[in-house]
Write a protein that holds these residues in place. Structure first.
Motif, PDB file in Angstrom:
ATOM      1  N   TYR A  36       0.901  -1.149   0.090  1.00  0.00           N
ATOM      2  CA  TYR A  36       0.123   0.032   0.149  1.00  0.00           C
ATOM      3  C   TYR A  36       1.069   1.220   0.062  1.00  0.00           C
ATOM      4  O   TYR A  36       2.047   1.183   0.670  1.00  0.00           O
ATOM      5  CB  TYR A  36      -0.803   0.116   1.129  1.00  0.00           C
ATOM      6  CG  TYR A  36      -2.014  -0.926   1.203  1.00  0.00           C
ATOM      7  CD1 TYR A  36      -1.890  -2.339   1.650  1.00  0.00           C
ATOM      8  CD2 TYR A  36      -3.412  -0.620   0.723  1.00  0.00           C
ATOM      9  CE1 TYR A  36      -2.819  -3.081   1.867  1.00  0.00           C
ATOM     10  CE2 TYR A  36      -4.434  -1.533   1.040  1.00  0.00           C
ATOM     11  CZ  TYR A  36      -4.215  -2.776   1.345  1.00  0.00           C
ATOM     12  OH  TYR A  36      -5.327  -3.727   1.536  1.00  0.00           O
ATOM     13  N   GLN A  38       0.839   5.437   1.121  1.00  0.00           N
ATOM     14  CA  GLN A  38       0.301   6.526   1.838  1.00  0.00           C
ATOM     15  C   GLN A  38       0.707   7.803   1.398  1.00  0.00           C
ATOM     16  O   GLN A  38       1.934   8.240   1.787  1.00  0.00           O
ATOM     17  CB  GLN A  38       0.038   6.127   3.019  1.00  0.00           C
ATOM     18  CG  GLN A  38      -0.617   7.096   4.093  1.00  0.00           C
ATOM     19  CD  GLN A  38      -0.774   6.629   5.451  1.00  0.00           C
ATOM     20  OE1 GLN A  38       0.002   6.018   6.072  1.00  0.00           O
ATOM     21  NE2 GLN A  38      -1.818   6.942   6.224  1.00  0.00           N
ATOM     22  N   ASN A  41      -1.402  12.729   5.081  1.00  0.00           N
ATOM     23  CA  ASN A  41      -2.509  12.989   5.592  1.00  0.00           C
ATOM     24  C   ASN A  41      -3.632  12.176   4.769  1.00  0.00           C
ATOM     25  O   ASN A  41      -4.912  12.827   4.561  1.00  0.00           O
ATOM     26  CB  ASN A  41      -2.817  14.626   5.629  1.00  0.00           C
ATOM     27  CG  ASN A  41      -1.951  15.384   6.368  1.00  0.00           C
ATOM     28  OD1 ASN A  41      -1.853  14.752   7.710  1.00  0.00           O
ATOM     29  ND2 ASN A  41      -1.238  16.392   5.871  1.00  0.00           N
ATOM     30  N   GLN A  42      -3.374  11.180   4.179  1.00  0.00           N
ATOM     31  CA  GLN A  42      -4.517  10.456   3.365  1.00  0.00           C
ATOM     32  C   GLN A  42      -4.275   9.019   3.897  1.00  0.00           C
ATOM     33  O   GLN A  42      -3.549   8.670   4.457  1.00  0.00           O
ATOM     34  CB  GLN A  42      -4.114  10.580   1.883  1.00  0.00           C
ATOM     35  CG  GLN A  42      -4.149  11.799   1.223  1.00  0.00           C
ATOM     36  CD  GLN A  42      -3.904  11.783  -0.138  1.00  0.00           C
ATOM     37  OE1 GLN A  42      -4.334  10.805  -0.937  1.00  0.00           O
ATOM     38  NE2 GLN A  42      -3.749  13.027  -0.718  1.00  0.00           N
ATOM     39  N   GLY A  43      -5.401   8.113   3.383  1.00  0.00           N
ATOM     40  CA  GLY A  43      -5.452   6.833   3.651  1.00  0.00           C
ATOM     41  C   GLY A  43      -4.620   5.937   2.876  1.00  0.00           C
ATOM     42  O   GLY A  43      -3.635   6.667   2.075  1.00  0.00           O
ATOM     43  N   LEU A  44      -4.856   4.772   2.947  1.00  0.00           N
ATOM     44  CA  LEU A  44      -3.815   3.848   2.212  1.00  0.00           C
ATOM     45  C   LEU A  44      -4.387   3.329   0.820  1.00  0.00           C
ATOM     46  O   LEU A  44      -5.519   3.251   0.581  1.00  0.00           O
ATOM     47  CB  LEU A  44      -3.404   2.487   3.186  1.00  0.00           C
ATOM     48  CG  LEU A  44      -2.361   2.740   3.970  1.00  0.00           C
ATOM     49  CD1 LEU A  44      -2.908   3.514   5.049  1.00  0.00           C
ATOM     50  CD2 LEU A  44      -2.099   1.365   4.436  1.00  0.00           C
TER      51      LEU A  44
ATOM     52  N   LEU B  90      -8.164   4.590  11.027  1.00  0.00           N
ATOM     53  CA  LEU B  90      -8.704   4.052   9.328  1.00  0.00           C
ATOM     54  C   LEU B  90      -9.596   3.110   9.392  1.00  0.00           C
ATOM     55  O   LEU B  90      -9.590   2.125  10.282  1.00  0.00           O
ATOM     56  CB  LEU B  90      -7.393   3.557   8.582  1.00  0.00           C
ATOM     57  CG  LEU B  90      -6.284   4.552   8.497  1.00  0.00           C
ATOM     58  CD1 LEU B  90      -4.926   3.986   8.168  1.00  0.00           C
ATOM     59  CD2 LEU B  90      -6.473   5.844   7.624  1.00  0.00           C
ATOM     60  N   GLY B 105     -10.440   4.503   3.806  1.00  0.00           N
ATOM     61  CA  GLY B 105     -10.926   5.735   3.837  1.00  0.00           C
ATOM     62  C   GLY B 105      -9.513   6.373   4.320  1.00  0.00           C
ATOM     63  O   GLY B 105      -8.587   6.140   4.283  1.00  0.00           O
TER      64      GLY B 105
END
Lengths: 115, 113
Positions: A36, A38, A41-44, B90, B105
């Motif tokens: 993954y 990232q 400041n974001q999700g995966l 998350l 998300g």
């Protein structure tokens, strides 16, 4: 119990150079493996996954990874780094565990791309 | 097809308070997992819900609890907040079967003061 080890918490490469992010796993049963990405400041976001089919897996953004059972490794590579590849990368292993898939993440590798 | 959404984006709470975080799963997904990601760490599995029942739990105390609703939205509740609960939370949705590919998300950043 399963585990994931990512060697190198920080990796720096020059733009256009090869990217190699290392991941070794431990599992008593055949696992699913994932990479993954990232961004701050974001999700995966899923880059690629290994599900016991082809050992060389191609993902998005030009990344690929090779499953090597003998070395219990699933290293992530990209032939030529781009500035937009600067982010944190997580390797994860997923195995069945009492009715659900237990997912364990590594501690992550921050990739810096130098212009 | 909508992705996974979470609310709120950021939250500041005081030690000892309670908090509820919300997640809306990707359309068609019947499983939701919650993770805690402390600064500089990988995500740690809190628990998973499948068809409104908890079917897996990580090494988190009972003050971390959850709900999944018939429309596959879910909540994470944390009671008696501690300073160490400060983290990015998350939510990830998936289908239980198959390759168990999870869709994450953007997370909720919780700060406990």
């Amino acid at each position: 119990a399963q585990s994931v080890t990512q060697l190198g918490s920080h990796v720096s490469v020059s733009e256009g150079a090869l990217v190699l992010l290392r991941c070794n796993y431990s599992s008593s049963v055949p696992p699913y493996l994932f990479w993954y990405v990232q961004y701050p400041n974001q999700g995966l976001q899923l880059l690629l996954k290994y599900t016991s089919a082809a050992t060389l897996v191609k993902g998005i953004n030009g990344f690929e990874a090779e499953f090597k059972k003998s070395e219990t490794s699933f290293h992530l590579t990209k032939p030529s780094a781009h500035m937009r590849d600067a982010a944190e990368y997580f390797c994860a292993v997923s195995v069945p565990s009492g009715g659900y898939q237990k997912v364990t993440f590594g501690t992550g590798t921050k990739l810096q791309v130098i212009p | 097809e909508t992705g996974v959404t979470q609310s709120p984006t950021h939250l500041i709470k005081t030690r000892g308070q309670q908090v509820t975080l919300r997640c809306s799963s990707q359309s068609g997904h019947n499983t939701v997992s919650w993770y805690q990601q402390a600064l500089g760490q990988g995500p740690q599995f809190i628990f998973q819900y499948y068809r409104e029942e908890e079917n897996g739990r990580g090494n988190f105390p009972p003050r971390f609890s959850g709900l999944q609703f018939p429309n596959y939205s879910s909540e994470l509740n944390v009671n008696a907040l501690e300073l160490d609960d400060s983290a990015l939370y998350l939510c990830a949705s998936s289908l239980l079967a198959g390759a168990y590919e999870q869709y994450f998300g953007p997370g909720t950043r919780l700060t406990v003061t």
